[in-house]
Write a protein that holds these residues in place. Structure first.
Motif, PDB file in Angstrom:
ATOM      1  N   ILE A 418       0.838  -1.207   0.000  1.00 50.40           N
ATOM      2  CA  ILE A 418       0.000   0.000   0.000  1.00 50.40           C
ATOM      3  C   ILE A 418       0.873   1.256   0.000  1.00 50.40           C
ATOM      4  N   ASP A 419       1.939   1.238   0.806  1.00 50.23           N
ATOM      5  CA  ASP A 419       2.843   2.390   0.840  1.00 50.23           C
ATOM      6  C   ASP A 419       3.459   2.646  -0.538  1.00 50.23           C
ATOM      7  N   ARG A 420       3.876   1.575  -1.229  1.00 52.69           N
ATOM      8  CA  ARG A 420       4.497   1.751  -2.556  1.00 52.69           C
ATOM      9  C   ARG A 420       3.495   2.330  -3.549  1.00 52.69           C
ATOM     10  N   ILE A 421       2.236   1.882  -3.461  1.00 53.04           N
ATOM     11  CA  ILE A 421       1.204   2.415  -4.350  1.00 53.04           C
ATOM     12  C   ILE A 421       1.010   3.914  -4.095  1.00 53.04           C
ATOM     13  N   GLU A 422       0.939   4.289  -2.826  1.00 53.65           N
ATOM     14  CA  GLU A 422       0.739   5.706  -2.499  1.00 53.65           C
ATOM     15  C   GLU A 422       1.923   6.556  -2.940  1.00 53.65           C
ATOM     16  N   GLU A 423       3.133   6.072  -2.695  1.00 56.27           N
ATOM     17  CA  GLU A 423       4.326   6.834  -3.058  1.00 56.27           C
ATOM     18  C   GLU A 423       4.430   7.005  -4.567  1.00 56.27           C
ATOM     19  N   CYS A 424       4.200   5.922  -5.287  1.00 58.41           N
ATOM     20  CA  CYS A 424       4.283   5.986  -6.758  1.00 58.41           C
ATOM     21  C   CYS A 424       3.215   6.904  -7.323  1.00 58.41           C
ATOM     22  N   TRP A 425       2.003   6.840  -6.755  1.00 56.63           N
ATOM     23  CA  TRP A 425       0.918   7.689  -7.253  1.00 56.63           C
ATOM     24  C   TRP A 425       1.197   9.166  -6.985  1.00 56.63           C
ATOM     25  N   LYS A 426       1.798   9.469  -5.875  1.00 58.11           N
ATOM     26  CA  LYS A 426       2.141  10.857  -5.574  1.00 58.11           C
ATOM     27  C   LYS A 426       3.133  11.404  -6.598  1.00 58.11           C
ATOM     28  N   SER A 427       4.057  10.547  -7.028  1.00 55.76           N
ATOM     29  CA  SER A 427       5.063  11.008  -7.992  1.00 55.76           C
ATOM     30  C   SER A 427       4.508  11.091  -9.410  1.00 55.76           C
ATOM     31  N   GLU A 428       3.520  10.262  -9.732  1.00 57.04           N
ATOM     32  CA  GLU A 428       2.982  10.229 -11.100  1.00 57.04           C
ATOM     33  C   GLU A 428       1.742  11.089 -11.267  1.00 57.04           C
ATOM     34  N   ASN A 429       0.948  11.237 -10.214  1.00 57.73           N
ATOM     35  CA  ASN A 429      -0.338  11.909 -10.300  1.00 57.73           C
ATOM     36  C   ASN A 429      -0.170  13.428 -10.326  1.00 57.73           C
ATOM     37  N   THR A 430      -0.733  14.039 -11.342  1.00 57.93           N
ATOM     38  CA  THR A 430      -0.668  15.506 -11.460  1.00 57.93           C
ATOM     39  C   THR A 430      -2.055  16.136 -11.342  1.00 57.93           C
ATOM     40  N   GLU A 431      -3.048  15.332 -10.980  1.00 60.13           N
ATOM     41  CA  GLU A 431      -4.429  15.813 -10.965  1.00 60.13           C
ATOM     42  C   GLU A 431      -4.992  15.916  -9.548  1.00 60.13           C
ATOM     43  N   ASN A 432      -4.121  15.759  -8.521  1.00 58.24           N
ATOM     44  CA  ASN A 432      -4.572  15.849  -7.125  1.00 58.24           C
ATOM     45  C   ASN A 432      -5.679  14.847  -6.806  1.00 58.24           C
ATOM     46  N   ALA A 433      -5.559  13.652  -7.367  1.00 61.58           N
ATOM     47  CA  ALA A 433      -6.521  12.585  -7.081  1.00 61.58           C
ATOM     48  C   ALA A 433      -5.961  11.721  -5.960  1.00 61.58           C
ATOM     49  N   ALA A 434      -6.525  11.877  -4.780  1.00 65.27           N
ATOM     50  CA  ALA A 434      -6.020  11.146  -3.615  1.00 65.27           C
ATOM     51  C   ALA A 434      -6.528   9.715  -3.607  1.00 65.27           C
ATOM     52  N   ILE A 435      -5.810   8.860  -2.855  1.00 65.95           N
ATOM     53  CA  ILE A 435      -6.188   7.459  -2.728  1.00 65.95           C
ATOM     54  C   ILE A 435      -6.759   7.208  -1.337  1.00 65.95           C
ATOM     55  N   ASP A 436      -7.939   6.620  -1.283  1.00 64.92           N
ATOM     56  CA  ASP A 436      -8.496   6.089  -0.040  1.00 64.92           C
ATOM     57  C   ASP A 436      -8.410   4.571  -0.114  1.00 64.92           C
ATOM     58  N   TYR A 437      -8.138   3.945   1.017  1.00 67.60           N
ATOM     59  CA  TYR A 437      -8.036   2.490   0.974  1.00 67.60           C
ATOM     60  C   TYR A 437      -8.540   1.870   2.269  1.00 67.60           C
ATOM     61  N   ALA A 438      -8.899   0.600   2.154  1.00 67.86           N
ATOM     62  CA  ALA A 438      -9.235  -0.221   3.313  1.00 67.86           C
ATOM     63  C   ALA A 438      -8.834  -1.641   2.958  1.00 67.86           C
ATOM     64  N   TYR A 439      -8.385  -2.394   3.975  1.00 69.58           N
ATOM     65  CA  TYR A 439      -8.025  -3.781   3.663  1.00 69.58           C
ATOM     66  C   TYR A 439      -8.399  -4.701   4.809  1.00 69.58           C
ATOM     67  N   LYS A 440      -8.566  -5.962   4.455  1.00 67.76           N
ATOM     68  CA  LYS A 440      -8.873  -7.013   5.423  1.00 67.76           C
ATOM     69  C   LYS A 440      -7.844  -8.108   5.269  1.00 67.76           C
ATOM     70  N   TYR A 441      -7.201  -8.476   6.362  1.00 74.81           N
ATOM     71  CA  TYR A 441      -6.158  -9.503   6.322  1.00 74.81           C
ATOM     72  C   TYR A 441      -6.777 -10.870   6.598  1.00 74.81           C
ATOM     73  N   ILE A 442      -6.346 -11.874   5.853  1.00 72.22           N
ATOM     74  CA  ILE A 442      -6.873 -13.229   5.983  1.00 72.22           C
ATOM     75  C   ILE A 442      -5.732 -14.172   6.284  1.00 72.22           C
ATOM     76  N   ASP A 443      -5.884 -14.959   7.341  1.00 70.42           N
ATOM     77  CA  ASP A 443      -4.847 -15.922   7.731  1.00 70.42           C
ATOM     78  C   ASP A 443      -5.513 -17.268   8.035  1.00 70.42           C
ATOM     79  N   HIS A 444      -5.499 -18.150   7.028  1.00 69.34           N
ATOM     80  CA  HIS A 444      -6.062 -19.487   7.221  1.00 69.34           C
ATOM     81  C   HIS A 444      -4.981 -20.430   7.696  1.00 69.34           C
ATOM     82  N   THR A 445      -5.320 -21.244   8.664  1.00 67.84           N
ATOM     83  CA  THR A 445      -4.347 -22.193   9.228  1.00 67.84           C
ATOM     84  C   THR A 445      -4.394 -23.551   8.567  1.00 67.84           C
ATOM     85  N   GLY A 446      -5.300 -23.730   7.622  1.00 64.26           N
ATOM     86  CA  GLY A 446      -5.392 -25.018   6.941  1.00 64.26           C
ATOM     87  C   GLY A 446      -6.010 -26.084   7.817  1.00 64.26           C
TER      88      GLY A 446
END
Length: 450
Positions: A418-446
Motif C-alpha cells: 500500500i505504501d508503494r502504491i501511495e508513493e508511486c501515485w504521488k510522484s505520477e499523479n498531477t491531478e490531485n486525485a487522492a487514494i483512499d483504501y481499506a483492507y482485510k487480512y486473511i490468515d487461514h491455518t489449513g
C-alpha cells in the motif's frame, strides 16, 4: 412490377397469351417449350418464378419439377417458386402438384387478374420465407452462417468440391473479455468478421462455430503458399484493428491460429475432415500460435493420437496457457475475478495460506470531466498492476475504485504494498486525485488439511 417470370409450355398459344398478359404488368417474360429447356435455362439464370405446364411431351411438369429441385440442391441454390399450369379440371392432378411442393396451381385458359395476383402473392411469400430462413441461419454478431447452417453447407461442399477446410481461432481472445469487457470483445469479433469478409470470395463459405472460433471452406485453395499468405494477412490486419479498439499498449497477444485440411486429399466425409482440421489447429497452437498447420504436415509420424502421454500433457498445457509474459498483477473482469477468488479462498481454507483483500478508491474532484476521469483511472490501474506481483489479481468494481486480492502476504508486506502504491501515485499523479483504501487480512491455518 419488376418480376422475371419463365413460362414453360409446349403450346405456342398458351405461351403467347401468358407473355402478353404479364408484359402488360411490366413483368419480364421468358418463354420455353420443354422441361429440358428449363433445366438448361436455370443453369445460368435465376428468375423470380416459373409457370410450368403439367402436360408436356418428353418430361412432364412433375418430372421437370423434381429435376429442377435436384439441380438446385446440388448447386446449393435457393428454390425458385413454381406454379403449375393445367387445362385439365382434375382435382387429383391439382392435389398431386401441391403435395410435391408447388407454390400454387392455375387452370388454363388464363384469367389475367387471377394469374397476376397469384404470381405476386407467391413471390411475396417466397421472399418472406427466404428472409425468415436467412435470419435463422445467420449469427447476429458477425453476419456469418451460424454453426448448424455452416455445418450443413460445408458438409455438402466437402462432398463435391475441392479446396481447404479451415478452423480459425482467435488467440488470447478471453483476455479481451476479462480485461476490457464483453462489449469490447464483441467489437473485436465484429472487426475480425470484417477482416475475414475482406479476404474471402463469393465462392467461399464462412461460419461462426463458437465464441471466437470460425470455420471456413475456401474453394479451389489447395496450395500451402495461399494458406500462408492468408494467415499473414489475417494476423496483420487483426493486430491493426485491435490497436484501434483497445489502444496501442493493450498488451494482449491477439492473433489467429488456423488448422487446415485439404479436400478431397484426405477424403470427403465432413466429420472426419473437421476432426483433422481441429487436430491441425491444436498443432498450430502448440507451435507458438499466430500461424497455421496443415493436417498433412502432422499426419505421418507425428500424429496427435500417437503422442506419448507426457507429450500430450505438454501440448494441452501449452494450448490452454495464454501467451502473456507481461509483469505485474492480473486484471480480471468481475466474473473471472469471482471464480479465481473463490478457488483461492477454498484452497487456503483447506491447505492454509495468507492473503489480503484491498479496496483502493480514487477521490476525484467534482468538476473533473468524464473523459479526464477515465484517463486518470486507467493510469492508476496501470500503475497498480505494475507495482503488484504476478500472483495478485485486480478487479475494477466501480468507475474509480479497484478490488485487489494480494496472495501470500504478511501484514507487513500488505502495508508495504500500500505504501508503494501511495508513493508511486504521488510522484505520477498531477491531478490531485487522492487514494483512499481499506483492507482485510486473511490468515487461514489449513484446518481442513489431512
Amino acid at each position: 412490377m419488376d418480376r422475371w417470370i419463365v413460362v414453360v409450355d409446349d403450346e405456342a398459344m398458351s405461351l403467347t397469351n401468358a407473355k402478353n398478359m404479364l408484359s402488360e404488368e411490366n413483368m419480364r417474360v421468358s418463354c420455353l417449350r420443354s422441361g429440358e429447356d428449363l433445366l438448361k435455362f436455370v443453369e445460368k439464370n435465376q428468375p423470380d418464378l416459373v409457370l410450368l405446364d403439367i402436360i408436356m411431351p418428353g418430361m412432364d411438369g412433375f418430372e421437370t419439377y423434381d429435376a429442377l429441385r435436384r439441380f438446385e440442391d446440388q448447386a446449393g441454390r435457393p428454390h425458385i417458386p413454381v406454379i403449375f399450369l393445367s387445362g385439365e379440371h382434375d382435382s387429383a392432378v391439382e392435389r398431386q402438384g401441391l403435395e410435391i411442393g408447388a407454390s400454387d396451381f392455375i387452370r388454363k385458359p388464363f384469367n389475367k387478374e387471377i394469374i397476376v395476383r397469384r404470381i405476386e402473392n407467391t413471390i411475396i411469400n417466397q421472399k418472406m420465407i427466404e428472409t425468415l430462413t436467412e435470419e435463422a441461419m445467420i449469427d447476429n454478431l458477425t453476419g456469418f452462417l451460424n454453426k448448424s447452417r455452416g455445418t450443413e453447407r460445408v458438409s455438402k461442399l466437402c462432398g463435391r468440391k475441392k479446396g481447404a477446410l479451415m478452423i480459425l481461432d482467435i488467440d488470447s481472445f478471453k483476455l479481451v473479455n476479462d480485461l476490457f469487457g464483453h462489449e469490447t470483445g464483441d467489437r473485436v469479433l465484429k472487426a475480425f468478421a470484417d477482416i475475414i469478409r475482406s479476404n474471402t470470395r463469393e465462392t467461399d463459405t464462412i461460419s461462426r462455430i463458437g465464441g471466437d472460433e470460425f470455420m471456413a471452406f475456401y474453394e479451389d485453395l489447395t496450395e500451402e503458399n495461399a494458406v500462408a499468405s492468408l494467415t499473414l494477412r489475417l494476423n496483420s490486419q487483426l493486430t491493426t484493428e485491435a490497436a484501434k479498439l483497445m489502444g496501442e499498449d493493450h498488451g494482449i497477444p491477439l492473433g489467429i491460429s488456423i488448422g487446415v485440411v485439404m479436400v478431397p486429399e484426405h477424403g470427403r466425409d465432413y466429420n472426419a475432415l473437421f476432426a483433422m482440421a481441429d487436430g491441425a489447429l491444436y498443432s498450430a497452437k502448440q507451435n507458438g500460435k499466430h500461424g497455421y498447420c496443415i493436417y498433412s504436415q502432422i499426419k505421418n509420424g507425428n500424429t496427435i493420437d500417437s503422442e506419448d502421454p507426457e507429450d500430450k500433457l505438454e501440448r494441452i498445457i501449452r494450448i490452454i496457457e495464454e501467451r502473456n509474459d507481461k509483469q505485474g498483477a492480473l486484471l480480471l473482469g468481475v466474473d473471472s475475478f469471482a471464480l479465481v477468488y473463490r478457488f483461492i479462498m477454498r484452497f487456503y481454507k483447506r491447505y492454509g495460506g495468507t492473503a489480503a483483500l484491498l479496496l483502493l478508491t480514487l477521490s476525484l474532484e467534482e468538476d473533473t470531466d468524464n473523459l479526464k476521469k477515465l484517463e486518470i483511472t486507467a493510469s492508476f490501474a496501470a500503475m497498480v498492476k505494475k507495482i503488484l506481483r504476478m500472483s495478485d489479481i485486480i478487479m475494477q468494481n466501480g468507475s474509480n475504485s479497484f478490488f485487489v486480492l494480494l496472495t501470500e502476504r504478511t501484514r507487513a508486506e500488505v502495508e508495504g504494498a500500500i505504501d508503494r502504491i501511495e508513493e508511486c501515485w504521488k510522484s505520477e499523479n498531477t491531478e490531485n486525485a487522492a487514494i483512499d483504501y481499506a483492507y482485510k487480512y486473511i490468515d487461514h491455518t489449513g484446518e481442513g488439511r489431512e
